[in-house]
Design a protein around this motif. Structure first.
Motif: not given
Lengths: 295, 273
Positions: B43-47
């Motif tokens: 997943q390209a997401a923070f954190p």
């Protein structure tokens, strides 16, 4: 002295025909065959009926009648124009201060800054659009960052698959296109003109409005053109971040040459896009001339 | 007078901040790609999860990827050579050719800027099908020559125009033929611009997607490979690793082209004759 002048004005000896032929040939082949002939083919195909063959059949204006009468094409064309215009407006308005800074304030950092703002242009367009997809997605960077920082409690679908996403992504992708022409136009304004304005009592803002802005209009128009033209026909960004509500005319043309397999109709749509661009170019030319006559 | 100067200084500071913010807007989305390419999550997401090089490892030994890369390199090299050759000859003849055809050719050569990529793509698709070539690597090369042509013409034209007229006239007065003047005087003087035009054309071809989409046969270029991978969420981290490599190489080539262009212009200014 007089012989010197005579020598300088004497017509240059005609170059050898072999040299001329060799030097003209590559350009002539590419421009006449690849550009003019290929565009002529599109124009020809636009007036043909679709029978599944390469160049179609008969001579007809049916394709154009369909484009003119089917509200779908009006909607999509209008949407493309609106989105491309918004992208152009956003890009030019945000780029202008950058160009202004480069031309009047950057000093020795000018070369480096100019390089930095044009550098993203040389990276993959596809990757830049993809980058916005990961920013705007439901599980994306913007949503996760907003949740992490406590602004949001639930991710929102409101970012991706909207016309606004298309405008932001395209404005980002074509930003470097706008800065260069405006910078070039601003850089050619003689500094003495500004000094004259302030000597005559113009306040900085008046000087900007009455002297700098009109003189930079040729650059603004050139910038608007180089942003508008590629964005009005874009089909990648609407497909990746736009969703079904953002279908643009480029997507329709692309599907005519793919899934729909109606090349003559796709050619007719292309001719319509070129006509729109022709009108935009002529308007820009006219505006350019008007501003050109001021100086 | 003093107040005015303070005014422009203050303007400059605000504008400087704006330019900084603009650069952040320009680079932030692009730099997310390298950032997430090292992230230990699909997943390209923070954190961020954890540091990993596994996505880079999947780049190795991928025949589809290396095939597309090889294709792109060959096509970009050939298309850039063609576009540079045309850029040199078209702009040289436009400035010095004394042929009524030359300015027309030069004007048409810069025309593709005013044609959206989708239309360049379909018009060439019709053309290559008509002459029996069909979608193929040759078709892609033709398309990329067209797309890169305005750039090479503009780069070469400004370089040739920056060479003082007297240089060419002196060579001709001393009895050099057109060929000799071009080959021994004008071309060496503009060599940095030739290299710069070639590199820019190479990058344009290497990254180009909108036109190539219509002209590719069975062998895709790198952007087409990336496009095909974007459909599968599982392959997105690998695409980001690949994208990082492409970004780094593009930055290096663009930087080199820029340095060459400046060196060329600097040399012309320092040493006009």
């Amino acid at each position: 002295m007089s012989t010197l002048i005579a020598a300088a004005e004497a017509p240059e000896p005609r170059s050898s025909s072999g040299f001329r032929l060799a030097m003209l040939l590559p350009g002539a082949l590419v421009t006449f065959l690849l550009i003019l002939f290929a565009l002529g083919l599109v124009l020809f195909l636009a007036f043909r009926g679709n029978d599944g063959s390469l160049l179609g059949v008969g001579l007809t204006v049916e394709n154009f009648v369909t484009v003119a009468t089917d509200p779908l094409y009006w909607t999509v064309t209008l949407r493309s124009l609106v989105i491309a215009s918004l992208v152009t407006l956003a890009t030019v308005v945000t780029a202008y201060p950058v160009s202004y800074y480069l031309a009047f304030h950057a000093g020795r950092r000018r070369g480096l800054l100019l390089f930095l703002v044009t550098l993203p242009f040389w990276t993959s367009y596809l990757l830049r659009v993809f980058a916005w997809k990961i920013v705007l997605a439901y599980n994306g960077v913007l949503n996760s960052a907003l949740i992490e920082s406590g602004v949001w409690s639930e991710p929102t679908l409101a970012f991706l698959n909207t016309p606004a996403a298309v405008v932001v992504t395209l404005a980002h992708a074509y930003a470097p296109f706008a800065i260069l022409p405006i910078y070039v136009a601003l850089d050619t304004i003689p500094k003495s003109l500004l000094e004259a304005a302030s000597d005559l009592g113009a306040r900085p803002f008046t000087a900007f409005r009455r002297v700098v802005l009109p003189n930079s209009m040729p650059g603004v128009l050139a910038a608007a053109l180089v942003v508008f033209v590629p964005t009005v026909g874009d089909y990648v960004t609407p497909a990746m971040v736009g969703g079904p509500a953002s279908t643009m005319i480029g997507s329709l043309i692309q599907s005519q040459f793919g899934k729909a397999n109606d090349w003559p109709f796709g050619a007719a749509l292309s001719v319509c896009v070129m006509l729109v661009i022709l009108v935009v170019v002529l308007v820009a030319r006219g505006a350019d001339r008007r501003f050109g006559s001021r100086t | 007078m003093k107040a005015e100067r303070a005014d422009t200084k203050r303007d400059g500071r605000w504008l400087g901040l704006y330019v900084l913010a603009y650069l952040v807007f320009l680079y932030l989305p692009v730099l997310l790609i390298p950032l997430f390419s090292f992230n230990n999550s699909i997943q390209a997401a923070f954190p961020l999860q954890g540091f990993t090089l596994q996505w880079y490892q999947t780049l190795y030994g991928n025949p589809a990827l290396s095939g597309a890369l090889a294709n792109s390199l060959v096509i970009a090299a050939v298309a850039a050579s063609g576009a540079t050759l045309c850029g040199i000859t078209v702009s040289y003849m436009d400035l010095y050719g004394r042929s009524p055809l030359a300015p027309t050719i030069s004007a048409i050569a810069r025309l593709p800027i005013l044609i959206p990529g989708v239309i360049v793509g379909i018009s060439l698709l019709i053309l290559v099908n008509l002459i029996g070539l069909g979608p193929s690597r040759v078709a892609i090369v033709l398309g990329h020559i067209l797309v890169a042509l305005p750039t090479t013409v503009v780069v070469m034209r400004s370089r040739f125009a920056a060479i003082p007229k007297t240089v060419r006239e002196a060579a001709l007065d001393l009895g050099a033929s057109d060929w000799t003047t071009f080959r021994r005087v004008m071309l060496p003087l503009s060599l940095p611009a030739v290299l710069s035009a070639f590199m820019l054309a190479f990058l344009i071809s290497f990254d180009e997607f909108i036109v190539v989409f219509f002209l590719a046969g069975t062998e895709p270029t790198l952007p087409l490979y990336i496009w095909s991978q974007l459909r599968f969420p599982r392959s997105l981290p690998t695409v980001m690793a690949l994208g990082t490599v492409i970004l780094a190489v593009s930055f290096i080539i663009a930087g080199t082209a820029e340095i060459l262009r400046h060196r060329g212009l600097g040399a012309a200014r320092r040493n006009p004759a």
